[in-house]
Every structure is written in structure tokens, then in C-alpha cells.
Design a protein around this motif. Structure first.
Motif, mmCIF file in Angstrom:
data_model
loop_
_atom_site.group_PDB
_atom_site.id
_atom_site.type_symbol
_atom_site.label_atom_id
_atom_site.label_comp_id
_atom_site.label_asym_id
_atom_site.label_seq_id
_atom_site.Cartn_x
_atom_site.Cartn_y
_atom_site.Cartn_z
ATOM 1 N N VAL A 1 34.894 27.227 55.551
ATOM 2 C CA VAL A 1 34.811 28.377 54.661
ATOM 3 C C VAL A 1 35.366 29.596 55.381
ATOM 4 N N VAL B 1 47.272 37.753 46.643
ATOM 5 C CA VAL B 1 46.563 36.543 46.254
ATOM 6 C C VAL B 1 45.158 36.613 46.836
ATOM 7 N N ALA B 2 44.194 36.712 45.965
ATOM 8 C CA ALA B 2 42.806 36.820 46.426
ATOM 9 C C ALA B 2 42.369 35.503 47.063
ATOM 10 N N PRO B 3 41.703 35.571 48.203
ATOM 11 C CA PRO B 3 41.237 34.336 48.837
ATOM 12 C C PRO B 3 40.109 33.700 48.034
ATOM 13 N N THR B 4 40.050 32.389 48.111
ATOM 14 C CA THR B 4 38.975 31.646 47.443
ATOM 15 C C THR B 4 37.874 31.365 48.461
ATOM 16 N N VAL B 5 36.676 31.795 48.130
ATOM 17 C CA VAL B 5 35.545 31.629 49.029
ATOM 18 C C VAL B 5 34.482 30.791 48.339
ATOM 19 N N ASP B 6 34.080 29.721 48.976
ATOM 20 C CA ASP B 6 33.000 28.887 48.440
ATOM 21 C C ASP B 6 31.667 29.519 48.833
ATOM 22 N N TRP B 7 31.231 30.480 48.035
ATOM 23 C CA TRP B 7 30.023 31.225 48.372
ATOM 24 C C TRP B 7 28.790 30.344 48.433
#
Length: 591
Positions: A80, A6-12
Motif C-alpha cells: 500500500v 493521476v490520483a493515486p489509488t490507496v487501499d484504505w
């Protein structure tokens, strides 16, 4: 068994200001490799200025983000990368201060002045006084690697106060420190002094980093985590095999604070400050003094307040131990900075001890442990940074001169450069009044050489006096408002209702400020009310033979930086309310 990833979600988007600065640093390294030398410097300067300006604009945009401010009853702050980065109003405020001051510092770094030479050696790796160094000067080589190094340092400074993970904080500490070690050794003039300063900074910085890592290990042993939220929870609700050992976490926190106090130059961790401030290239000194202090205080406040809040809610009677240690450090820092600073005869060393004293004044506000403390600290860091960048920018324009006949053979003419017997670089110029060629040396830092500066250049002496008066805390300057808010936060105490012993520190701070006025006003008296002596003085105060003094002209960037800093000091001294209101929003603090 489910092995799906599961790819992590990053708020770039919330990392955009940091990514812009660090990305520009990487691009700057590529520019060194692929851009022709004739346009490399211009490209690097524009990239550095655009990156810091863009980062500041992104910080302003994110400031009003509903998720950051916690609108409509939502919790403020955004975590984050699993909590490694905490985007909250406090962190954004420190980041905004860092990139704003960095923008002004880069202007000073980029200025070649009327000598046609910047402040950096053409080849930092050359042995001072060697034939190879002379060859690099004659060929006009330039160290444009300075700008990527500055951007990497700024990137580390932006991460430093905005991380919620102690290991990430250590990485940020190294990212901001390593470029500064290199930059400190790159002075064009007084090369040996510059290299000595770099070595001292590196050696003592390594010890400070070791203390920081050891402290992190002890905190991890107590809490089982290096995440500040989990450390807070472990302190508030002690559990586990080490819950009965509160001394472990206290020692760990004190070691972490020792590493952070080293970066802000607080006593007894201040020994590096005078030597490094004196030996480093003056534009880099201004950059370090303003930006590093802001970033380090941001990290210090984040760690200190998380631990303090956790201890306040726990049954461990250890918060008082932490308070006593900070009380002693604050008192010692103010005393050392003012008493030792009063006897200095070098302008850069005097400003170094002034920096130490101001670290103590900010700590007076910090030790109040309240929202007023956070507000006062944020405002003070901005005010001090503006005055410091401006003061060191002025120092870069006041130079020593000597007749060319006293030099080793060089090509006489504007822009030519040579080296004297001590290994200092000499930029040749021509005196328009006498037509006698003179060599422009390094900055005239001895106090006696500043005598009569008000007659040579009234505007330069005037703005320098403004910066000094602000540092002294004279009314109608921003420094007065900063000290008033910091001391007021200490008097108010942790609960905002007064009481406790923090008022004692406020009284000592007022007395130390009064002592500091002496050495600030002494410089003003020298500039405006003392006749030029033509050289430094001996220990008895008698004038001795030495080089002359001249004021070189800025090609524009330094003038802009000085004007912006002077305007900021005046405006924040007369109309501080808007910025104080913004600083009040920064007290929305997330552990």
C-alpha cells in the motif's frame, strides 16, 4: 506535453487498524479542548479502549483476507502507498500483539486504585515540591492527555514493523518514541527520578535515531533507494558505481540495527533501560516494556531478513560480517541481563534487566534466520508481553505507607493528597484496624519490602509468582514453550538442518536462563517464606527503618488485566499449539 494529474489509488481498508488508532489519538486531543473536565477522563479511557479493541478486530478480519494470505496461488501480502506499507501475515501478527498488549496496558494506566489517584502527576510541567504543584494536587487536577499520547505511540508501533520503506520506518520510530519521552516524565510520585529518566531516554534515543538515519543514508548510497525491495534487489544483483563497495551497505545496516537494538534494550545499547524502567510511571513502564519491544523486534526482523536474503544471493562475502555482529550482541545481551540482574535490589530495575535478558533470548531465535525463527519470535513476543504487563500491574498495587503525622500538613481523609519533604505525592487513607490515618506513597520497589507479601495478599503474590516463573521458563508456563521454540530455532540453523555455530548461543541461552531463575525465585522466597521486615535493608542485609507496606485495591481495570495476563500465561503454557499454528502462518514474509 501531458500535464494531467493521476490520483493515486490507496487501499484504505488495509490501513484501517492504523487509521483507527491514530484517528482516535487525534480525537483525544480534541476531547482535551472541548469536553468538560468532569467527564473528560472517562471519555478518554473509553476512547482508548475502544480504539485498541477495534484495531485488534480489524487485524483479525484482515488476517483471513485472500490477498494477504495469498490464496489460490496468488502472491501473499499487499503493498500500500507505493510499498511504504506492507500488509502481510508477519506485519499483521506484530500489529495484533501490539494492540492486544496496549489494551491490557491501558487498563492498568486507567486504574485509580483505592487511593483515588492514578499514577500520573496532576501537572507534569510543575516543579516538584513547588507551591504550584501542591495547588494542583489540592484541586484534584488530572493529566488526561496521557491517553492520546499512548494512542499515538501505539500508532507508531503499528507502522514500525509493517513498512517497506526505511524513511517511513524512521518516521514511525519517532512517532512511537516522542510520546514515550513525555509519558516517562509524568509520574505522580518520585517526580525528580521520573524527569531524570525521561531526559536520559530522550537524550540516548536521539543518538539512536541519528545512528538510524545515518545508516539509512549509507544504504541509500549503495542501493539508490530506501525501499526494502529495491535494497534487496541491489544486494542480490550488485550494480552501479558503488557495487564494488559492499562494506558501505554493511556499515549502513549495522547502524540501522543499532537504532533498532536500542529500542529493544539489547546490550551494549541497554544503558537507558534500568533507569527509565525505574523512573517512569509503573503502568507506562509495563506498556513500554511489552509493546515497544514487540514493535521494535518486528522492524528488526523485517530489515534483517531482507538484507540477509539479499546478501545470501549476492557474490558479496559480507553476510558473515553481519552474522558475527549479531552473534556478539546476542551473547553480550544475555550475559549482561542475567549477571547484572542477579544483584539488583529494586523490583523495577530487576524487571528491567530481565527485559534485557529476554531480548537476548529472542535474538537467539532470530539469529537462526529461518521460518522457525520467525515463528518462535512472534510467539515469544506475545508470551513475554503478557507476563510483563501482568508483572508491572502487580507492582502498581504494592505501595509504601507512612503515618500522616510524618507529613507536611495535609487534609486528613480518604482521597486527600499531600506532598512529603522529598516531593513525593502522598495519598491519605485510614487503616481500618487501628483507625490511624496513614499516607499511601509510591510503589514499594525495594526487594526487602516484598517480604511477607504472600501473607498480606496471597492472590497477588501468587499471580506475580506465576509471571516470574514464566519469565524463568519453568515448564507448564508459556515462558517455557517460548524459550524452547526460540532455542530450537537457533539449533536448527538457517537451513533448518542444524549445523553452524548458532547452537552455541542456544547453550549459552540455557545457561543464562538457569542463572536468571535465581533472581526470580529469590522474590518468590521473599514473598512466601520470609517474615515482613517493615522496611528496606541496608547493604549488609540488616533491616533499617523505613515506611511500611500495604496492598492497595484495584478499582477493577488492573484486576482484569492481571487476570487476563495470568490466564494467557497458563493457557499458552499448557495448550500452546493453536497460537503456535497462528505464529507459523506469520512466516509468510514479504520483503
Amino acid at each position: 506535453m501531458n500535464d494531467s494529474f493521476v490520483a493515486p489509488t490507496v487501499d484504505w481498508l488495509y490501513l484501517a487498524p492504523i487509521l483507527v488508532v491514530l484517528g482516535a489519538g487525534v480525537v483525544g486531543v480534541l476531547i482535551e479542548a472541548f469536553v468538560p473536565a468532569r467527564v473528560r477522563r472517562t471519555t478518554q479511557v473509553l476512547l482508548a479502549l475502544l480504539a485498541t479493541a477495534a484495531a485488534f478486530a480489524l487485524v483479525v478480519v484482515m488476517w483471513r483476507d485472500p490477498a494477504v494470505q495469498g490464496s489460490d496461488g496468488a502472491p501473499y501480502g499487499v503493498r500500500v502507498l507505493g510499498g511504504s506499507m506492507v500488509i502481510d501475515p508477519f506485519g499483521l501478527a506484530i500489529q495484533g500483539i501490539v494492540v492486544l498488549l496496549a489494551f491490557l496496558a491501558i487498563l492498568v494506566i486507567a486504574d485509580k486504585t483505592s487511593t483515588g489517584q492514578d499514577a500520573f502527576a496532576p501537572s507534569a510541567a510543575a516543579v516538584p515540591g513547588s507551591p504550584y504543584e501542591d495547588l494542583t494536587r489540592r484541586k484534584g487536577l488530572e493529566q488526561t492527555e496521557v491517553y492520546p499520547l499512548v494512542l499515538f505511540a501505539v500508532g507508531g508501533m503499528m507502522i514500525f514493523p509493517a513498512t517497506g520503506n526505511l524513511l517511513v520506518m524512521f518516521v514511525a520510530l519517532e512517532v512511537l518514541s516522542l510520546p514515550l519521552y513525555v509519558l516517562s516524565a509524568m509520574a505522580r510520585r518520585r517526580r525528580l527520578l521520573s524527569q531524570e529518566a525521561s531526559f536520559k531516554y530522550f537524550l540516548l534515543g536521539a543518538f539512536a535515531s541519528a545512528l538510524f538515519v545515518f545508516g539509512v543514508a549509507l544504504v541509500y548510497g549503495f542501493a539508490g533507494s530506501v525501499d526494502l525491495v529495491e535494497v534487496y534487489q541491489s544486494l542480490a544483483n550488485p550494480a552501479g558505481p558503488l557495487a564494488t563497495m559492499p562494506g558501505l551497505v554493511v556499515v549502513g545496516v549495522l547502524l540501522i540495527l543499532a537504532g533498532l537494538l536500542f529500542k529493544i534494550g539489547a546490550a551494549p545499547f541497554h544503558a537507558w533501560t534500568p533507569d527509565v524502567y525505574q523512573g517512569a510511571p509503573t503502568p507506562i513502564t509495563g506498556f513500554m516494556a511489552a509493546c515497544t519491544k514487540a514493535a521494535a523486534f518486528g522492524a528488526l526482523l523485517r530489515v534483517l531478513y531482507v538484507v540477509s536474503l539479499g546478501l545470501a544471493q549476492s557474490s558479496l562475502a559480507t553476510r558473515e560480517d553481519l552474522f558475527v555482529a549479531l552473534w556478539i550482541v546476542t551473547l553480550l545481551t544475555m550475559v549482561v541481563g542475567t549477571v547484572v540482574g542477579a544483584v539488583q535490589t529494586d523490583v523495577k530495575r530487576l524487571l528491567a534487566y530481565s527485559s534485557i535478558a529476554h531480548a537476548g533470548f529472542i535474538l537467539v531465535g532470530v539469529i537462526g534466520f529461518s521460518q522457525l525463527s520467525l515463528r518462535a519470535s512472534v510467539f515469544y513476543l506475545l508470551v513475554y508481553g503478557l507476563a510483563t504487563v501482568g508483572a508491572f500491574a502487580v507492582v502498581t498495587l504494592v505501595r509504601e505507607t507512612a503515618p500522616v503525622r510524618e507529613r507536611v500538613p495535609v487534609a486528613v481523609g480518604a482521597g486527600a493528597a499531600g506532598t512529603d519533604a522529598t516531593g513525593d505525592a502522598a495519598d491519605n487513607a485510614t487503616d481500618g484496624a487501628t483507625e490511624q490515618p496513614v499516607a499511601v506513597l509510591g510503589e514499594a520497589t525495594h526487594l526487602a519490602q516484598w517480604a511477607g507479601l504472600g501473607r498480606r495478599s496471597p492472590w497477588l503474590a501468587g499471580v506475580f509468582s506465576l509471571f516470574l516463573l514464566s519469565m524463568a521458563g519453568i515448564p507448564l508456563t508459556a515462558g517455557f514453550v517460548a524459550k524452547f521454540t526460540a532455542f530450537g530455532a537457533a539449533i536448527a540453523g538457517p537451513d533448518g538442518q542444524g549445523g553452524g555455530s548458532t547452537w552455541v548461543l542456544a547453550v549459552v541461552g540455557v545457561l543464562a536462563s538457569a542463572v536468571a531463575v535465581f533472581f526470580y525465585v529469590r522474590i518468590i522466597v521473599l514473598m512466601f517464606f520470609t517474615a515482613p521486615s517493615g522496611g528496606p535493608a541496608d547493604d549488609d542485609g540488616a533491616a533499617v527503618e523505613g515506611p511500611g507496606v500495604t496492598v492497595v485495591r484495584s478499582t477493577g481495570p488492573t484486576t482484569i488485566a492481571i487476570a487476563v495476563c495470568a490466564l494467557g500465561v497458563l493457557v499458552l503454557g499448557v495448550f500452546p499449539s493453536p497460537v503456535l499454528d497462528l505464529a507459523a502462518e506469520a512466516v509468510k514474509f514479504v520483503p
